[in-house]
Write a protein that holds these residues in place. Structure first.
Motif, PDB file in Angstrom:
ATOM      1  N   GLU A  74       0.722  -1.188  -0.308  1.00 21.90           N
ATOM      2  CA  GLU A  74      -0.133  -0.222  -0.043  1.00 21.90           C
ATOM      3  C   GLU A  74       0.757   1.700   0.033  1.00 21.90           C
ATOM      4  O   GLU A  74       0.607   1.954  -0.544  1.00 21.90           O
ATOM      5  CB  GLU A  74      -0.936   0.117   1.337  1.00 21.90           C
ATOM      6  N   ILE A  82       1.990   1.662  -3.383  1.00 23.65           N
ATOM      7  CA  ILE A  82       1.121   2.721  -4.992  1.00 23.65           C
ATOM      8  C   ILE A  82       1.004   3.886  -3.732  1.00 23.65           C
ATOM      9  O   ILE A  82       0.771   4.331  -5.016  1.00 23.65           O
ATOM     10  CB  ILE A  82      -0.167   1.292  -4.613  1.00 23.65           C
ATOM     11  N   TYR A  83       0.202   3.712  -2.965  1.00 21.12           N
ATOM     12  CA  TYR A  83      -0.030   5.527  -2.527  1.00 21.12           C
ATOM     13  C   TYR A  83       0.988   6.266  -3.143  1.00 21.12           C
ATOM     14  O   TYR A  83       0.696   7.771  -3.579  1.00 21.12           O
ATOM     15  CB  TYR A  83       0.489   5.910  -0.981  1.00 21.12           C
ATOM     16  N   ARG A  88       0.710   7.032  -6.476  1.00 24.50           N
ATOM     17  CA  ARG A  88      -0.465   7.820  -7.336  1.00 24.50           C
ATOM     18  C   ARG A  88       0.368   9.057  -6.928  1.00 24.50           C
ATOM     19  O   ARG A  88      -0.152   9.949  -7.434  1.00 24.50           O
ATOM     20  CB  ARG A  88      -1.482   7.228  -5.892  1.00 24.50           C
ATOM     21  N   ALA A 139       0.346   6.415 -13.254  1.00 18.96           N
ATOM     22  CA  ALA A 139      -0.461   5.575 -13.578  1.00 18.96           C
ATOM     23  C   ALA A 139      -1.121   4.324 -12.879  1.00 18.96           C
ATOM     24  O   ALA A 139      -0.065   3.029 -12.419  1.00 18.96           O
ATOM     25  CB  ALA A 139      -0.795   5.100 -15.013  1.00 18.96           C
ATOM     26  N   LYS A 140      -2.566   4.056 -12.376  1.00 20.52           N
ATOM     27  CA  LYS A 140      -2.506   2.599 -11.771  1.00 20.52           C
ATOM     28  C   LYS A 140      -1.761   1.532 -11.933  1.00 20.52           C
ATOM     29  O   LYS A 140      -1.400   0.151 -11.399  1.00 20.52           O
ATOM     30  CB  LYS A 140      -3.820   2.327 -11.684  1.00 20.52           C
ATOM     31  N   VAL A 195       2.462   0.958 -11.653  1.00 20.22           N
ATOM     32  CA  VAL A 195       2.643   1.950 -10.254  1.00 20.22           C
ATOM     33  C   VAL A 195       2.440   0.058  -9.442  1.00 20.22           C
ATOM     34  O   VAL A 195       3.225  -0.090  -8.970  1.00 20.22           O
ATOM     35  CB  VAL A 195       1.517   2.959  -9.480  1.00 20.22           C
ATOM     36  N   GLU A 196       1.327  -1.108  -9.481  1.00 17.09           N
ATOM     37  CA  GLU A 196       1.228  -2.172  -9.281  1.00 17.09           C
ATOM     38  C   GLU A 196       2.453  -2.675  -9.795  1.00 17.09           C
ATOM     39  O   GLU A 196       2.837  -3.013  -9.090  1.00 17.09           O
ATOM     40  CB  GLU A 196      -0.364  -2.431  -9.593  1.00 17.09           C
TER      41      GLU A 196
END
Length: 254
Positions: free
Chosen positions: A96, A99-100, A103, A108-109, A112-113
């Protein structure tokens, strides 16, 4: 020589205390650079000013040719920072947290993942990815902090005492990642007072003492045929008091 970092006359004063007294620092692009000095030499303050975290009283700093204070958004997009006394969002898991951070950087999501999973694997944190950061060990915290600093693929990475309190296994992981980073043409600048570590990792070194740069250049040039520790002691000065002075009571049997 293409410069990743240059400063001119960086100066910082807190009341009567001068922390940095006019630093002219140069770091070539693509180098693994060490900023070394005794405790209190001004290393952390210098790095904080270069990365835009602390405003200098005087002087200028450039990263990739961009003025740190005139182009703050462009500069911050180009740098990654792992500060001393790292503070993290401890109620997030490692995954988390990455990812935070990604972002927040506008990545882009999906990207990032993917980057987060790759970094967790490289840092040997996949098994702890869903564990809260508050429960991470010191070494794990340094590794997740480095992962967060690398997530947006910076061109210059600043690390303040990155190996302090880190076990040998985690230190080896950090070293491998950083060497891969510089091999790609990016730049690492890290502060330390452990000369053996700097001598083993760095190809460029800057020596600070009393808020000044007293020597800088390629490692072999600064060493001058000595070990880096010997060169460092000659540059900054060794102990002024004799080891035989005082402390006659120390170790005495009652």
């Amino acid at each position: 020589m293409t410069e990743a970092v240059r400063t001119q006359g960086l100066f910082k004063q807190y009341g009567p205390q001068i922390a940095v007294a006019g630093v002219d620092l140069v770091v070539p692009a693509g180098s693994f650079a060490g900023l070394v000095g005794p405790n209190g030499a001004g290393k952390t303050t210098t790095l904080s000013m270069i990365t835009g975290l602390l405003r200098p009283n005087a002087g200028q700093a450039w990263i990739d040719g961009l003025d740190v204070w005139r182009d703050p958004l462009q500069v911050k997009a180009r740098v990654g920072v792992l500060p001393e006394g790292l503070r993290l969002f401890e109620r997030l898991s490692g995954r988390e947290l990455l990812i935070y951070n990604g972002r927040l950087r506008g990545i882009a999501k999906g990207d990032v993942e993917q980057r987060a999973e790759e970094l967790l694997a490289v840092m040997d944190l996949t098994g702890a990815a869903d564990k809260l950061v508050v429960d991470y060990s010191t070494g794990m915290r340094k590794k997740i902090g480095l992962a967060a600093a690398l997530l947006h693929n910076p061109s210059v990475l600043f690390l303040d005492e990155p190996f302090e309190g880190v076990d040998p296994v985690s230190a080896n992981t950090l070293t491998d990642v950083l060497q891969r980073f510089t091999a790609s043409g990016s730049t690492v600048i890290f502060s330390s007072h452990v000369m053996d570590l700097v001598e083993r990792l760095c190809d460029w070194v800057s020596v600070m003492s009393g808020g000044h740069i007293v020597a800088q250049g390629p490692l072999a040039e600064v060493r001058g045929g000595r070990t880096l520790n010997e060169a460092f002691l000659q540059l900054v000065g060794g102990p002024r008091n004799s080891g035989d002075t005082g402390l006659s009571w120390l170790g005495a049997k009652q």
